[in-house]
Scaffold this motif. Structure first.
Motif, PDB file in Angstrom:
ATOM      1  N   ASP A 140       0.831  -1.212   0.000  1.00  0.00           N
ATOM      2  CA  ASP A 140       0.000   0.000   0.000  1.00  0.00           C
ATOM      3  C   ASP A 140       0.865   1.260   0.000  1.00  0.00           C
ATOM      4  O   ASP A 140       0.747   2.125   0.861  1.00  0.00           O
ATOM      5  N   ASP A 177       4.601   3.614   3.571  1.00  0.00           N
ATOM      6  CA  ASP A 177       3.980   2.292   3.463  1.00  0.00           C
ATOM      7  C   ASP A 177       2.555   2.360   4.008  1.00  0.00           C
ATOM      8  O   ASP A 177       2.062   3.437   4.381  1.00  0.00           O
ATOM      9  N   GLY A 178       1.911   1.205   4.052  1.00  0.00           N
ATOM     10  CA  GLY A 178       0.514   1.164   4.474  1.00  0.00           C
ATOM     11  C   GLY A 178       0.285   1.585   5.905  1.00  0.00           C
ATOM     12  O   GLY A 178      -0.836   1.965   6.275  1.00  0.00           O
ATOM     13  N   GLY A 349      -2.138   7.266  -3.105  1.00  0.00           N
ATOM     14  CA  GLY A 349      -1.839   5.851  -3.230  1.00  0.00           C
ATOM     15  C   GLY A 349      -1.347   5.504  -4.623  1.00  0.00           C
ATOM     16  O   GLY A 349      -1.770   6.101  -5.615  1.00  0.00           O
TER      17      GLY A 349
END
Length: 570
Positions: A140, A177-178, A349
């Motif tokens: 993600d 990152d996610g 994203g």
């Protein structure tokens, strides 16, 4: 090994004498044979230039070291020149610790010692080794860009008591990152000062044409040489010479090293943290007074108390940081922490599986116009394009995020445009307050107005839905172009621009143009190419390179500045 052999021989002689027993006759002493002295020289790269060592060897023993660095800064690099020779002798090696506060000079001298002792393994000039970056794995992934803008008073005034002013913009590009942790961070900065600033290499702005120019210290000797030309030509020339602090490179040194090297050290510290953790780190480990990392031995009572309250582990971590980075993370030069926070808030994203490299590029463009106000006073603007790009191993774009900061004189009649009235003391500038194409007066010629204007600047993406142009918002049109560029190399993007946009205004070609050259260029295209352009111009018609800014140049700069990251997305 020679030392071990020597010890064995000595021990054998002692045992042999002991075996002979005591005797009344004195055993004559064996005269010592001194080792053969040898003088070696070595060279390394210090802070100001080359540093050298002259090493005296007695066999395998370092008996004396003389260090020289005529271009090292007095009080900054000189402690390393004074203290390291003794350490080399004591250690009988080049493997010693750097001198705190003189990191770059220390590293140069350590390399010089290695060059003297083993020139084959440590050649001069140095052979740059390619970094072997670690692979980065994440899920993600999001790409963010943030900018923090501040006005600065100083440093000081020139020898005619005219104040020095500067504009400071911190630019942060980051991958998250996610979980919001930073997996890649690139921070740069634009600092632009009035030309009476005496430091060499500083980008200049004299204000807008018509404001009389500004004092200039042309030879950087802390004495004003005159006033800059109050012309549009000088305005254009000044802006086109602007560079970021990273672009200024090794010439921009401050404290223990260059700005870039210090920022690299902070980036290394922050990778793996969330923005909240970075903000907590900043609050805990830097001075409340100047935003610099805490250090042992501070003479400021509050800094000392804050440092003394830390654990031994915390102090050790800070010692590691401050060997490479001591500059402020938030002062009047710029708020680096805020820029990183904005990068996170502006993140988008990404739908990618991997990226070989990440790059950030800027292009600067002065603009005369659009037009004049109702009092016949010219409108001017400053345009900066920022390109954040991810590339695959073949140099193709896998993700791209372009933004722009346009700042105009306040007589521009469009709502929402960031303003700059010139520097305090220049008299302010005509102001169309209600955007009705009629001047309402002049902006206040005050320090407060200078600071408030700059702090309110917003990029075109930050202006959002309020910034509409043509068929849609600026952000939506830029999104349309970004979609076209994904999968292309920078060379292919440049070829696309040359082939499919107007040579007159940099806009994508369209059917039905009344300009003869645009029409001829469009008519020469194939039906497939015309269909592709119809898809593009359904969402994007703005220029990719005109007086508003050179988007193509910024993308090219992002490729030239790219860093290997080896990112794989789960």
């Amino acid at each position: 090994m020679k030392k071990i052999v020597s010890l064995l021989l000595t021990a054998t002689m002692v045992l042999g004498l002991a075996a002979c027993g005591n005797t009344d006759e004195e055993t004559p002493e064996t005269p010592e044979t001194p080792g053969e002295e040898e003088t070696l020289t070595g060279t390394g790269e210090g802070y100001g230039g080359e540093v050298t060592v002259t090493v005296t060897m007695d066999g395998d023993t370092i008996t004396n070291v003389v260090a020289e660095g005529p271009d090292e800064t007095d009080g900054v690099g000189t402690p390393a020149l004074e203290q390291l020779p003794e350490k080399f002798v004591e250690a009988n090696s080049a493997d010693v610790d750097v001198i705190a506060g003189a990191t770059v000079t220390s590293r140069g001298l350590i390399y010089a010692m290695k060059n003297a002792l083993d020139p084959d393994a440590n050649p001069w000039p140095m052979v740059e080794e390619e970094e072997d970056p670690s692979n980065v794995e994440a899920s993600d992934v999001a790409l963010g860009f943030g900018i923090s803008s501040l006005g600065r008073k100083g440093p000081g005034a020139d020898d005619t008591e005219t104040q020095v002013w500067s504009i400071n913009e911190v630019l942060a590009s980051a991958l998250f990152d996610g979980e919001g942790k930073i997996i890649y961070l690139n921070v740069d900065q634009v600092e632009v000062a009035t030309p009476n600033y005496d430091g060499e290499g500083m980008p200049h702005l004299s204000g807008w044409p018509g404001q009389g120019g500004y004092n200039i210290d042309e030879d950087h000797d802390e004495k004003v040489d005159g006033v800059t030309e109050d012309t549009e030509e000088n305005f254009i020339a000044e802006v086109e010479l602007w560079k970021t602090k990273r672009e200024r490179g090794d010439d921009y040194k401050m404290g223990i090293s260059t700005w870039s090297e210090q920022m690299d050290a902070y980036e290394e510290t922050f990778v793996g943290m969330t923005v909240e953790e970075i903000e907590e780190w900043f609050e805990k480990y830097t001075s409340d007074r100047n935003g610099r990392p805490l250090k042992e031995g501070s003479e400021d009572a509050e800094d000392k108390a804050k440092y003394d309250a830390l654990s031994a582990e915390d102090k050790e971590m800070l010692a590691d940081v401050t060997t490479s980075a001591t500059m402020s993370l938030n002062d009047s030069h710029g708020n680096i922490i805020e820029a990183i926070r904005k990068a996170y808030e502006n993140r988008m994203g990404l739908e990618i599986t991997e990226a070989e490299a990440a790059g950030f590029g800027v292009s600067f463009m002065p603009r005369i116009g659009p037009g004049k106000d109702d009092q016949d006073v010219q409108v001017y603007s400053l345009n900066q394009v920022f390109a954040n790009t991810l590339f695959d191993e073949e140099g193709r774009v896998v993700a791209i995020h372009v933004d722009q900061l346009e700042v105009a004189s306040p007589n521009y009649d469009g709502a929402g445009m960031p303003h700059f009235s010139g520097f305090p003391g220049q008299g302010g500038y005509n102001y169309d307050e209600d955007h009705d194409e009629k001047v309402d007066g002049k902006t206040e010629d005050t320090e407060e107005n200078f600071f408030s204007e700059i702090e309110s600047w917003m990029t075109k993406r930050e202006r959002g839905d309020d910034y509409k142009m043509g068929i849609s918002t600026w952000a939506e049109q830029m999104d349309g172009y970004e979609e076209v560029f994904i999968g292309k190399t920078v060379e292919e993007i440049e070829e696309w621009f040359d082939k499919y946009t107007s040579d007159r205004n940099g806009r994508a070609l369209k059917d039905g143009s009344e300009d003869a050259e645009d029409k001829a260029k469009y008519d020469a295209l194939s039906d497939e190419e015309k269909a592709m352009l119809a898809d593009v111009t359904a969402s994007a018609t703005m220029s990719l390179n005109d007086a508003h800014g050179d988007i193509i140049k910024a993308i090219r700069a992002s490729f030239e500045n790219r860093e290997v990251i080896n990112l794989s997305v789960n």
